[in-house]
Design a protein around this motif. Sequence first.
Motif, mmCIF file in Angstrom:
data_model
loop_
_atom_site.group_PDB
_atom_site.id
_atom_site.type_symbol
_atom_site.label_atom_id
_atom_site.label_comp_id
_atom_site.label_asym_id
_atom_site.label_seq_id
_atom_site.Cartn_x
_atom_site.Cartn_y
_atom_site.Cartn_z
ATOM 1 N N VAL A 1 0.836 -1.196 0.000
ATOM 2 C CA VAL A 1 0.000 0.000 0.000
ATOM 3 C C VAL A 1 0.873 1.250 0.000
ATOM 4 N N SER A 2 0.236 2.404 -0.143
ATOM 5 C CA SER A 2 0.960 3.673 -0.067
ATOM 6 C C SER A 2 1.501 3.884 1.346
ATOM 7 N N PRO A 3 2.721 4.412 1.478
ATOM 8 C CA PRO A 3 3.256 4.677 2.816
ATOM 9 C C PRO A 3 2.833 6.019 3.398
ATOM 10 N N PHE A 4 2.118 6.848 2.633
ATOM 11 C CA PHE A 4 1.782 8.190 3.108
ATOM 12 C C PHE A 4 0.545 8.189 4.001
ATOM 13 N N GLY A 5 0.594 8.974 5.059
ATOM 14 C CA GLY A 5 -0.573 9.169 5.903
ATOM 15 C C GLY A 5 -1.648 9.953 5.179
ATOM 16 N N SER A 6 -2.866 9.919 5.692
ATOM 17 C CA SER A 6 -4.001 10.550 5.027
ATOM 18 C C SER A 6 -4.208 12.006 5.433
ATOM 19 N N LYS A 7 -3.485 12.468 6.483
ATOM 20 C CA LYS A 7 -3.594 13.859 6.920
ATOM 21 C C LYS A 7 -2.231 14.385 7.329
ATOM 22 N N THR A 8 -2.056 15.690 7.209
ATOM 23 C CA THR A 8 -0.822 16.317 7.665
ATOM 24 C C THR A 8 -0.850 16.454 9.178
ATOM 25 N N SER A 9 0.266 16.900 9.732
ATOM 26 C CA SER A 9 0.326 17.106 11.177
ATOM 27 C C SER A 9 -0.660 18.160 11.654
ATOM 28 N N ALA A 10 -1.096 19.049 10.757
ATOM 29 C CA ALA A 10 -2.090 20.070 11.094
ATOM 30 C C ALA A 10 -3.512 19.592 10.832
ATOM 31 N N GLY A 11 -3.663 18.368 10.328
ATOM 32 C CA GLY A 11 -4.986 17.821 10.078
ATOM 33 C C GLY A 11 -5.513 18.052 8.669
ATOM 34 N N ASN A 12 -4.698 18.607 7.791
ATOM 35 C CA ASN A 12 -5.141 18.828 6.412
ATOM 36 C C ASN A 12 -5.188 17.509 5.647
ATOM 37 N N PRO A 13 -6.167 17.328 4.776
ATOM 38 C CA PRO A 13 -6.235 16.100 3.984
ATOM 39 C C PRO A 13 -5.062 15.998 3.022
ATOM 40 N N VAL A 14 -4.617 14.787 2.792
ATOM 41 C CA VAL A 14 -3.494 14.512 1.892
ATOM 42 C C VAL A 14 -3.988 13.674 0.722
ATOM 43 N N SER A 15 -3.609 14.055 -0.486
ATOM 44 C CA SER A 15 -3.912 13.242 -1.660
ATOM 45 C C SER A 15 -2.616 12.668 -2.197
ATOM 46 N N VAL A 16 -2.697 11.455 -2.730
ATOM 47 C CA VAL A 16 -1.522 10.752 -3.237
ATOM 48 C C VAL A 16 -1.814 10.261 -4.652
ATOM 49 N N ARG A 17 -0.864 10.516 -5.555
ATOM 50 C CA ARG A 17 -1.027 10.035 -6.926
ATOM 51 C C ARG A 17 0.209 9.264 -7.357
ATOM 52 N N VAL A 18 0.004 8.382 -8.319
ATOM 53 C CA VAL A 18 1.096 7.571 -8.861
ATOM 54 C C VAL A 18 1.863 8.402 -9.887
ATOM 55 N N VAL A 19 3.177 8.489 -9.726
ATOM 56 C CA VAL A 19 4.001 9.263 -10.661
ATOM 57 C C VAL A 19 4.987 8.390 -11.435
ATOM 58 N N THR A 20 5.223 7.165 -10.971
ATOM 59 C CA THR A 20 6.153 6.264 -11.645
ATOM 60 C C THR A 20 5.641 4.833 -11.576
ATOM 61 N N VAL A 21 5.670 4.141 -12.700
ATOM 62 C CA VAL A 21 5.414 2.702 -12.737
ATOM 63 C C VAL A 21 6.372 2.113 -13.761
ATOM 64 N N LYS A 22 7.346 1.331 -13.298
ATOM 65 C CA LYS A 22 8.306 0.727 -14.220
ATOM 66 C C LYS A 22 9.026 -0.417 -13.517
ATOM 67 N N PRO A 23 9.665 -1.294 -14.268
ATOM 68 C CA PRO A 23 10.482 -2.322 -13.618
ATOM 69 C C PRO A 23 11.540 -1.648 -12.742
#
Length: 233
Positions: A93-115
């Motif tokens: 799974v993604s290693p990023f948390g869903s909120k910042t330390s201030a409670g702001n929502p975090v979005s995560v997108r895929v930027v690389t897919v390769k061998p």
Amino acid sequence: MRPVTSVRIAVATALAASSVLLTAPLVSAQPADEKAAPKAADTIGIYPPIQGSSIWDRFGQTPPSSHHRVFYNYGYLNDWAVDIYRNPGGTVVSPFGSKTSAGNPVSVRVVTVKPGCATGNLADGGYRIGLEARDDATGTVVGRADVMHVDKKPDAIAVGASVGPWTKLGETGRFRYSSCYQVNGDSGAHIHLEVINKTRYSCYINRGAGTTLGDETVVGRVGTQNSGPQQAC
């Protein structure tokens, strides 16, 4: 924060406040002061990229203080790397948390897919999946993570895709022995995780070899103001 169940929410809220890859240089491609400049956004927790139980630096050979870094983002060698172990079949799974330390929502997108290996052959080490985290309240890109040695990647995990904390990126796998993946048994199967800040440097949580990790174990942070690579938080 990496919520889904009430237990995960409770534990994560308290935060607010693996193989040998290709040889790579152990110093940043650019001087530290060139990677400095603007202040990073609120920090975001980094969690194990494997759902459920996993093991930090199982054999004591890959601590983030010295483990080789292979990949580049934003024109720089990533800040730190570590191997996190789980027998084949674990959900990645993604290693990023869903909120910042201030409670702001975090979005995560895929930027690389390769061998992940230089041979370009998935049998030598599986996929490298690169992810980028953004603070949605400010629009600030905070950092990236490369998740390497991913097996059985779903077709939906492609560049541009948005992923949540529990979106399946693939599975842990056992690959053939090569210069990119020198593993002799299932207990050596792992995910090689690399992390980098967009500005300044991210950090890792210092842990002893063989430490057992859970879904809500924080292993590092992006958005921090560390002065150089491979530094503990």
